[in-house]
Design a protein around this motif. Structure first.
Motif, PDB file in Angstrom:
ATOM      1  N   ARG A   1       0.822  -1.190   0.000  1.00 16.51           N
ATOM      2  CA  ARG A   1       0.000   0.000   0.000  1.00 16.51           C
ATOM      3  C   ARG A   1       0.868   1.257   0.000  1.00 16.51           C
ATOM      4  NH1 ARG A   1      -2.885   0.413   5.277  1.00 16.51           N
ATOM      5  NH2 ARG A   1      -0.948   1.367   5.853  1.00 16.51           N
ATOM      6  N   ASP A   2       1.837   1.280   0.887  1.00 20.95           N
ATOM      7  CA  ASP A   2       2.683   2.474   0.984  1.00 20.95           C
ATOM      8  C   ASP A   2       3.498   2.693  -0.281  1.00 20.95           C
ATOM      9  OD1 ASP A   2       1.687   2.938   3.498  1.00 20.95           O
ATOM     10  OD2 ASP A   2       3.423   2.135   4.559  1.00 20.95           O
ATOM     11  N   ILE A   3       3.975   1.608  -0.875  1.00 15.52           N
ATOM     12  CA  ILE A   3       4.765   1.746  -2.104  1.00 15.52           C
ATOM     13  C   ILE A   3       3.916   2.369  -3.196  1.00 15.52           C
ATOM     14  CG2 ILE A   3       5.933   0.459  -3.943  1.00 15.52           C
ATOM     15  CD1 ILE A   3       6.790  -1.511  -1.655  1.00 15.52           C
ATOM     16  N   TYR A   4       2.689   1.897  -3.359  1.00 17.49           N
ATOM     17  CA  TYR A   4       1.799   2.471  -4.365  1.00 17.49           C
ATOM     18  C   TYR A   4       1.507   3.935  -4.053  1.00 17.49           C
ATOM     19  CZ  TYR A   4      -2.455   3.602  -6.896  1.00 17.49           C
ATOM     20  OH  TYR A   4      -3.386   4.231  -7.674  1.00 17.49           O
ATOM     21  N   TYR A   5       1.197   4.228  -2.796  1.00 26.29           N
ATOM     22  CA  TYR A   5       0.816   5.583  -2.404  1.00 26.29           C
ATOM     23  C   TYR A   5       1.949   6.577  -2.654  1.00 26.29           C
ATOM     24  CZ  TYR A   5      -0.757   9.490   0.468  1.00 26.29           C
ATOM     25  OH  TYR A   5      -1.131  10.727   0.908  1.00 26.29           O
ATOM     26  N   TYR A   6       3.161   6.207  -2.290  1.00 28.52           N
ATOM     27  CA  TYR A   6       4.275   7.146  -2.382  1.00 28.52           C
ATOM     28  C   TYR A   6       5.010   7.107  -3.726  1.00 28.52           C
ATOM     29  CZ  TYR A   6       3.735   7.947   2.606  1.00 28.52           C
ATOM     30  OH  TYR A   6       3.226   8.293   3.836  1.00 28.52           O
ATOM     31  N   HIS A   7       4.968   5.963  -4.416  1.00 28.36           N
ATOM     32  CA  HIS A   7       5.809   5.823  -5.613  1.00 28.36           C
ATOM     33  C   HIS A   7       5.061   5.426  -6.888  1.00 28.36           C
ATOM     34  CE1 HIS A   7       9.212   6.295  -2.927  1.00 28.36           C
ATOM     35  NE2 HIS A   7       8.697   5.357  -2.159  1.00 28.36           N
ATOM     36  N   GLY A   8       3.797   5.054  -6.764  1.00 28.97           N
ATOM     37  CA  GLY A   8       3.007   4.752  -7.951  1.00 28.97           C
ATOM     38  C   GLY A   8       2.986   3.289  -8.337  1.00 28.97           C
ATOM     39  N   ILE A   9       2.183   2.997  -9.342  1.00 24.33           N
ATOM     40  CA  ILE A   9       1.926   1.613  -9.753  1.00 24.33           C
ATOM     41  C   ILE A   9       3.163   0.934 -10.317  1.00 24.33           C
ATOM     42  CG2 ILE A   9       1.028   2.228 -12.047  1.00 24.33           C
ATOM     43  CD1 ILE A   9      -0.185  -0.633  -9.751  1.00 24.33           C
ATOM     44  N   ASP A  10       3.980   1.644 -11.073  1.00 25.86           N
ATOM     45  CA  ASP A  10       5.165   1.007 -11.654  1.00 25.86           C
ATOM     46  C   ASP A  10       6.121   0.519 -10.575  1.00 25.86           C
ATOM     47  OD1 ASP A  10       4.230   1.344 -14.250  1.00 25.86           O
ATOM     48  OD2 ASP A  10       5.217   3.293 -14.478  1.00 25.86           O
ATOM     49  N   ALA A  11       6.297   1.316  -9.520  1.00 22.45           N
ATOM     50  CA  ALA A  11       7.161   0.900  -8.408  1.00 22.45           C
ATOM     51  C   ALA A  11       6.567  -0.312  -7.700  1.00 22.45           C
ATOM     52  CB  ALA A  11       7.361   2.050  -7.429  1.00 22.45           C
ATOM     53  N   LEU A  12       5.249  -0.325  -7.522  1.00 18.91           N
ATOM     54  CA  LEU A  12       4.606  -1.462  -6.875  1.00 18.91           C
ATOM     55  C   LEU A  12       4.789  -2.734  -7.708  1.00 18.91           C
ATOM     56  CD1 LEU A  12       2.913  -2.673  -4.609  1.00 18.91           C
ATOM     57  CD2 LEU A  12       0.863  -1.903  -5.840  1.00 18.91           C
ATOM     58  N   ILE A  13       4.619  -2.628  -8.993  1.00 27.71           N
ATOM     59  CA  ILE A  13       4.823  -3.782  -9.882  1.00 27.71           C
ATOM     60  C   ILE A  13       6.258  -4.275  -9.774  1.00 27.71           C
ATOM     61  CG2 ILE A  13       4.974  -4.459 -12.318  1.00 27.71           C
ATOM     62  CD1 ILE A  13       2.412  -2.746 -12.748  1.00 27.71           C
ATOM     63  N   ASP A  14       7.215  -3.356  -9.731  1.00 27.37           N
ATOM     64  CA  ASP A  14       8.625  -3.742  -9.599  1.00 27.37           C
ATOM     65  C   ASP A  14       8.884  -4.479  -8.288  1.00 27.37           C
ATOM     66  OD1 ASP A  14       9.252  -2.655 -12.064  1.00 27.37           O
ATOM     67  OD2 ASP A  14      10.079  -0.790 -11.227  1.00 27.37           O
ATOM     68  N   VAL A  15       8.270  -4.017  -7.201  1.00 27.84           N
ATOM     69  CA  VAL A  15       8.463  -4.674  -5.904  1.00 27.84           C
ATOM     70  C   VAL A  15       7.821  -6.062  -5.905  1.00 27.84           C
ATOM     71  CG1 VAL A  15       7.852  -4.582  -3.448  1.00 27.84           C
ATOM     72  CG2 VAL A  15       8.768  -2.555  -4.586  1.00 27.84           C
ATOM     73  N   VAL A  16       6.611  -6.172  -6.437  1.00 28.84           N
ATOM     74  CA  VAL A  16       5.963  -7.487  -6.513  1.00 28.84           C
ATOM     75  C   VAL A  16       6.842  -8.438  -7.319  1.00 28.84           C
ATOM     76  CG1 VAL A  16       3.997  -8.760  -7.459  1.00 28.84           C
ATOM     77  CG2 VAL A  16       3.618  -6.647  -6.171  1.00 28.84           C
ATOM     78  N   HIS A  17       7.378  -7.953  -8.417  1.00 32.09           N
ATOM     79  CA  HIS A  17       8.265  -8.778  -9.250  1.00 32.09           C
ATOM     80  C   HIS A  17       9.527  -9.177  -8.487  1.00 32.09           C
ATOM     81  CE1 HIS A  17      11.394  -9.292 -12.488  1.00 32.09           C
ATOM     82  NE2 HIS A  17      10.524 -10.255 -12.745  1.00 32.09           N
ATOM     83  N   SER A  18      10.131  -8.233  -7.773  1.00 30.35           N
ATOM     84  CA  SER A  18      11.376  -8.553  -7.066  1.00 30.35           C
ATOM     85  C   SER A  18      11.152  -9.554  -5.938  1.00 30.35           C
ATOM     86  CB  SER A  18      12.046  -7.279  -6.541  1.00 30.35           C
ATOM     87  OG  SER A  18      11.324  -6.735  -5.475  1.00 30.35           O
ATOM     88  N   VAL A  19       9.985  -9.504  -5.300  1.00 32.12           N
ATOM     89  CA  VAL A  19       9.711 -10.410  -4.187  1.00 32.12           C
ATOM     90  C   VAL A  19       9.222 -11.774  -4.679  1.00 32.12           C
ATOM     91  CG1 VAL A  19       8.252 -10.791  -2.151  1.00 32.12           C
ATOM     92  CG2 VAL A  19       9.297  -8.552  -2.538  1.00 32.12           C
ATOM     93  N   THR A  20       8.350 -11.785  -5.681  1.00 31.98           N
ATOM     94  CA  THR A  20       7.728 -13.048  -6.109  1.00 31.98           C
ATOM     95  C   THR A  20       8.365 -13.669  -7.340  1.00 31.98           C
ATOM     96  OG1 THR A  20       6.111 -12.010  -7.580  1.00 31.98           O
ATOM     97  CG2 THR A  20       5.500 -12.259  -5.237  1.00 31.98           C
ATOM     98  N   GLY A  21       9.061 -12.863  -8.130  1.00 34.23           N
ATOM     99  CA  GLY A  21       9.592 -13.364  -9.397  1.00 34.23           C
ATOM    100  C   GLY A  21       8.577 -13.311 -10.521  1.00 34.23           C
ATOM    101  N   ILE A  22       7.386 -12.809 -10.234  1.00 31.02           N
ATOM    102  CA  ILE A  22       6.311 -12.719 -11.231  1.00 31.02           C
ATOM    103  C   ILE A  22       6.006 -11.248 -11.462  1.00 31.02           C
ATOM    104  CG2 ILE A  22       3.899 -13.267 -11.722  1.00 31.02           C
ATOM    105  CD1 ILE A  22       4.304 -15.678  -9.787  1.00 31.02           C
ATOM    106  N   ARG A  23       6.001 -10.835 -12.717  1.00 33.54           N
ATOM    107  CA  ARG A  23       5.686  -9.444 -13.036  1.00 33.54           C
ATOM    108  C   ARG A  23       4.207  -9.363 -13.414  1.00 33.54           C
ATOM    109  NH1 ARG A  23       8.066  -4.908 -13.604  1.00 33.54           N
ATOM    110  NH2 ARG A  23      10.164  -5.748 -13.600  1.00 33.54           N
TER     111      ARG A  23
END
Length: 190
Positions: A1-23
């Protein structure tokens, strides 16, 4: 939630990808102020309440009483369920209540009875969300969407703890433990 709020959807997608390996290739983000409208638009939620919940707090607009077991909640009741924070020594928490609600939401959306009206149901929800999904993403993939109940599922929790930083409560992820969880997830995904 905080990543999306402060950095936007692209940053959130990057974090999900880095943690799960799935983009993620699509996103749908529901803002809290519309939770009740979305739940009403899909006909409510069937929630399994694991502990009896009763709280009257007029100052915060809370007046709930849910019995242990299956409860069908409209949007307003679901929001009150979500913000209820009067747990005693049980292992249940606001966070767990949120997960129960998300699962109930997914279950409601993927009920086979909604197959014929998938496009209309998504159109009703979409007006309350930030999304790059199109109605055709749902209607063209109805068989997958409505087959969800038949898939094997395993819950993997993000490991961490809540901390207060600069007067704000935030969830601090334990990356070592979380990465181990997602190693398991990647095995399932592959």
């Amino acid at each position: 939630r905080d990543i999306y709020y402060y950095h936007g959807i692209d940053a959130l997608i990057d974090v999900v990808h880095s943690v799960t390996g799935i983009r993620p290739d699509r996103h749908l983000i529901l803002h809290a102020e519309y939770v009740d409208d979305v739940i009403d638009s899909i006909g409510g939620l069937d929630l399994m309440v694991s502990v009896p919940m009763q709280l009257e707090d007029p100052e915060n607009g809370i007046d709930i009483e849910f019995a242990e077991g299956l409860n069908t909640l409209n949007g307003e009741e679901a929001v009150q369920y979500l913000i209820y924070d009067n747990y005693d020594a049980s292992s249940f928490s606001v966070e767990r209540a949120g997960l129960v609600m998300v699962r109930a939401f997914i279950s409601r959306l993927t009920q086979p009875a909604g197959y014929a009206n998938a496009g209309n149901k998504f159109t009703g929800i979409r007006q309350y969300c930030v999304t790059d999904m199109l109605v055709s993403d749902i209607t063209d993939n109805r068989d997958i969407w409505y087959g969800y109940g038949q898939y094997g599922k395993q819950q993997l929790d993000i490991k961490g703890k809540y901390v207060t930083l600069d007067g704000k409560r935030t969830y601090e992820i334990d990356m070592d433990r979380t990465l181990n969880v997602f190693v398991q997830y990647k095995k399932l995904y592959n």
